[in-house]
Design a protein around this motif. Sequence first.
Motif: not given
Length: 212
Positions: A12, A70, A167, A191, A194-196
């Motif tokens: 991430v 991204d 992550p 990033r 990223w979902s994190t």
Amino acid sequence: MFGVDEAGKGPVLGSMFAAAVAVADPAVLPADVDDSKRIAPDRREALAAGLRADDRVAVGVAEVPTDRIDDPETDMNTLTVAAQAEALSAVAADGASGVVDAGDTSERRFARRVADRVDADVDLTAEHGADERHAVVGAASVLAKVARDAHVAELAAEYGEVGSGYPSDPTTREFLASYVAEHAELPECARRSWSTCEDVLAAHEQSGLAEF
């Protein structure tokens, strides 16, 4: 013969790196070269330094920074293709042959996509787990991993302890949470897609609402 691999596809934080190695004879490579994950960090660094210093070994490295990662107009498979092709273009000549580590479920599709973007006309095969079976790909794996590790060390020098950047790493998650709590935004090295990162921002927003 050439080999290509990448490191840092899943973190991430920070850039992804790809490396390519080209040799006339794979026998010139160190006997213990292997998938970088199987080699201790100190030995990886020594191997990378030795490969770079050996005039029988051609080395190419490509970096994909977070702003490219991204970009909503691309995806990680496409970026992996681009990075491998960029690294390979630095060392490959027309007629060269070799193996790249497949970054797609379809080895043939990945091989075709990389070959189409290389500046030279090459005979290229993609294999899953190629860094475990081909010394020249293992050498590329080592170089990519060492480049990624050096990058993470630079991030730590700038931001403090950031962990591995993955992550799943509690240190990395704590760094992101602490940074967002202090600055109300993500660090430049994150990033953001990223979902994190989305989770960290959402948690910060929720904690702010709870104060009212």
